[in-house]
Design an enzyme around this catalytic site. Structure first.
Site, mmCIF file in Angstrom:
data_model
loop_
_atom_site.group_PDB
_atom_site.id
_atom_site.type_symbol
_atom_site.label_atom_id
_atom_site.label_comp_id
_atom_site.label_asym_id
_atom_site.label_seq_id
_atom_site.Cartn_x
_atom_site.Cartn_y
_atom_site.Cartn_z
ATOM 1 N N LYS A 174 0.878 -1.388 -0.013
ATOM 2 C CA LYS A 174 -0.026 -0.085 -0.091
ATOM 3 C C LYS A 174 0.883 1.356 -0.056
ATOM 4 C CE LYS A 174 -1.797 -1.552 3.788
ATOM 5 N NZ LYS A 174 -2.776 -1.774 4.991
ATOM 6 N N THR A 205 -8.638 9.173 8.267
ATOM 7 C CA THR A 205 -7.792 7.893 7.618
ATOM 8 C C THR A 205 -7.988 6.917 8.883
ATOM 9 O OG1 THR A 205 -5.924 8.973 8.492
ATOM 10 C CG2 THR A 205 -6.484 9.570 6.152
ATOM 11 N N GLY A 207 -8.319 3.654 10.297
ATOM 12 C CA GLY A 207 -8.988 2.413 9.765
ATOM 13 C C GLY A 207 -8.804 2.111 8.666
ATOM 14 N N THR A 208 -8.128 2.682 7.513
ATOM 15 C CA THR A 208 -8.130 2.533 6.197
ATOM 16 C C THR A 208 -7.623 1.401 5.949
ATOM 17 O OG1 THR A 208 -6.259 3.835 5.933
ATOM 18 C CG2 THR A 208 -8.042 5.042 5.472
ATOM 19 N N GLY A 209 -6.453 1.007 6.592
ATOM 20 C CA GLY A 209 -5.833 -0.482 6.321
ATOM 21 C C GLY A 209 -6.670 -1.566 6.677
ATOM 22 N N CYS A 210 -7.178 -1.513 7.775
ATOM 23 C CA CYS A 210 -8.353 -2.469 8.169
ATOM 24 C C CYS A 210 -9.361 -2.583 7.469
ATOM 25 C CB CYS A 210 -8.869 -2.263 9.536
ATOM 26 S SG CYS A 210 -7.825 -2.088 10.935
ATOM 27 N N ASP A 317 -32.019 36.777 -7.297
ATOM 28 C CA ASP A 317 -31.223 35.879 -8.039
ATOM 29 C C ASP A 317 -29.718 36.274 -7.645
ATOM 30 O OD1 ASP A 317 -29.999 34.838 -11.363
ATOM 31 O OD2 ASP A 317 -30.751 33.714 -9.707
ATOM 32 N N TYR A 412 -30.223 26.527 -16.939
ATOM 33 C CA TYR A 412 -30.303 27.901 -17.466
ATOM 34 C C TYR A 412 -29.710 27.764 -18.862
ATOM 35 C CZ TYR A 412 -31.570 31.064 -13.689
ATOM 36 O OH TYR A 412 -32.345 31.672 -12.684
ATOM 37 N N TYR A 438 -27.093 33.516 -21.012
ATOM 38 C CA TYR A 438 -27.158 32.090 -20.649
ATOM 39 C C TYR A 438 -27.566 31.112 -22.014
ATOM 40 C CZ TYR A 438 -27.953 34.038 -16.125
ATOM 41 O OH TYR A 438 -27.534 34.529 -14.968
#
Length: 495
Positions: A174, A205, A207-210, A317, A412, A438
């Site tokens: 990894k 991030t 626990g990404t490996g698990c 608008d 539009y 437009y």
């Protein structure tokens, strides 16, 4: 029969890693999950404060209890903590006929806390790797297992070969800690395969490996080949990071509730020629037709729109475009590459200067002073629409933002083109300049660029994962119609 996967790992009290992450990942893939606890941690997103050991013989007893009763399609190991536990796991698994064993050689937590005794590395190397269908180390773990430096793609390839030489049938190195895109290297049957994903700037991030190793295990339990299982797992983890809930004071957890890729959905997506944006447009067609035939829009086209209605519209608008610009800024911040960031930065600039400049010029011609324009109070529908867009932009990933934005930009562009076709830019029309902006090729290019980006980002997504985006698109389409209705009726606060 429902596929079954087994995780042999430690417990994470915060739920973001360990067996908790594994079981949630199994469930996302439609796999029944069984578990064997190897250690208990007092842990949160900021770090590990305590570890309680589980006796090696009790770990072995748990393995026997599961494998005596269930036909496990694939198993994985995570945090094993001590050499004695590794020995017990290896002894029990070597006596079984598991089809697949994924070894995630967990040594250090995302927070930096050590989760494996130093002298247990040799037991991992000599006892567990020879049983592994796949070993999934990060760069640091690959260095510990192979005794060599691993800091480049070439060195990752060398490390993968070395791990297979140690007995593993395949190795996935990894590269999440490399600079640039997140590139993982799979070495199987003498061949290398690279899996790359744009790096996501996030602190979520934990626990990404698990999660990655659990997703691969789930794919193998479902009968997928290793390369497909790794690709699906990588896709799942990327989406789980993108949709991270943003909780905790440290490295936050992923969102394991995102849907996992399913084979039938992948095949269906590959066979379909219809883009996701085209599908959205088709589903919203009744709303968009109603917009085009709304008396306000028709009045823009034939020049019969009452000037007071247009004056009200331009002020509201203008307020809308302020928050619309904020959404572009948030989209740029969530972009995963420089071209996408540049696209939204350009849109932000054009909205602030060209589009809002047109509004300021129109308002000046309509007798609305600049300070009066800035003091305008947002009407209920303006608040509702911008509130919807900002809620999506603050809380959700870029594909969701695109789905919410598109009905404005694309809608539009369609309205402008249709009004131009009807002759709305005839000389002397008060609204010709509005139609010209437009209906321009430049504005159409913007809408097409946003459509393409949405289609590219959602390519291969399962149907269940696309449903929230469809909801955002339809909701924004309804807000667009109601915005015209508000301007036609000049509806503001009644109390």
């Amino acid at each position: 029969m429902v596929p079954i996967a087994l995780t042999i790992a430690g417990s994470d009290s915060s739920g973001g890693a360990g067996i908790q992450a594994d079981l949630k990942t199994f469930a996302a893939f439609g796999v029944y999950g069984a578990s064997v606890l190897t250690a208990l941690t007092a842990q949160n997103t900021s770090g590990v404060s305590a570890i309680a050991e589980v006796a090696a013989d009790f770990v072995a007893a748990q393995i026997d209890a599961v494998l005596d009763d269930f036909e496990v399609g694939a198993a994985k190991t995570g945090m094993l903590a001590r050499a004695a536990v590794i020995e017990a796991v290896a002894e029990r698994l070597s006596a079984r006929s598991l089809r697949h064993l994924v070894v995630d050689p967990v040594m250090v937590a995302t927070s930096g806390d050590v989760l494996l005794e130093p002298h247990a590395v040799d037991a991992m190397r000599t006892r567990l790797l020879p049983l592994a269908s796949l070993v999934t180390p990060n760069l640091r773990e690959a260095e510990e297992l192979t005794g060599r430096k691993v800091a480049t793609i070439a060195e990752m390839r060398d490390a993968a070969r070395a791990l297979v030489d140690l007995g593993a049938r395949a190795a996935l190195i990894k590269g999440g800690h490399l600079a640039g895109d997140a590139v993982d290297i799979l070495y199987e049957n003498g061949d290398f395969h690279e899996f790359a994903a744009p790096r996501i700037v996030t602190r979520s991030t934990h626990g990404t490996g698990c999660t990655l190793s659990a997703a691969i295990t789930a794919g193998l339990a479902c009968g997928r080949d290793l390369k497909t299982a790794v690709a699906d797992a990588k896709h799942y983890v990327t989406r789980a990071i993108e949709a991270a809930p943003g909780i905790g004071h440290g490295a936050g957890p992923l969102n394991h509730l995102v849907s996992a890729p399913q084979p039938d959905e992948r095949a269906q997506a590959a066979m379909s020629d219809r883009s996701f944006s085209a599908t959205l447009r088709e589903k919203a067609a009744p709303i968009w037709r109603a917009e085009l035939e709304h008396p306000f829009v028709r009045g823009l086209g034939d020049g019969t729109l009452p000037i007071d209605a247009f004056r009200f519209y331009m002020r509201q608008d203008y307020l809308f475009l302020i928050d619309y610009s904020r959404v572009f800024a948030l989209a740029a911040a969530k972009a995963r590459d420089l071209p996408t960031m540049g696209l939204f930065a350009s849109l932000l600039h054009d909205t602030l200067h060209k589009e809002m400049g047109l509004h300021r010029d129109y308002c000046a011609r309509l007798g609305i002073a600049a300070d009066e324009l800035e003091r305008t109070e947002a009407a209920p529908q303006t608040c509702a629409y911008t509130g919807h867009l900002l809620a999506v932009a603050y809380a959700e990933p870029l594909p969701s933002i695109l789905a919410a934005l598109l009905p404005c930009a694309w809608g539009y562009a369609e309205i402008g083109a249709e009004l131009a076709r009807r002759g709305a830019m005839r000389e002397g029309s008060l609204y010709a300049e509005w139609v010209a902006m437009y209906s321009s090729a430049e504005f159409a290019a913007v809408a097409n660029a946003l459509r393409k980006l949405l289609d590219d980002l959602t390519a291969g997504w399962p149907a269940a994962e696309l449903l929230p985006l469809e909801h955002h698109f339809i909701t924004s389409s309804r807000h667009e119609y109601l915005f015209w209705e508000m301007a036609w009726r000049q509806a503001t606060w009644t109390v």
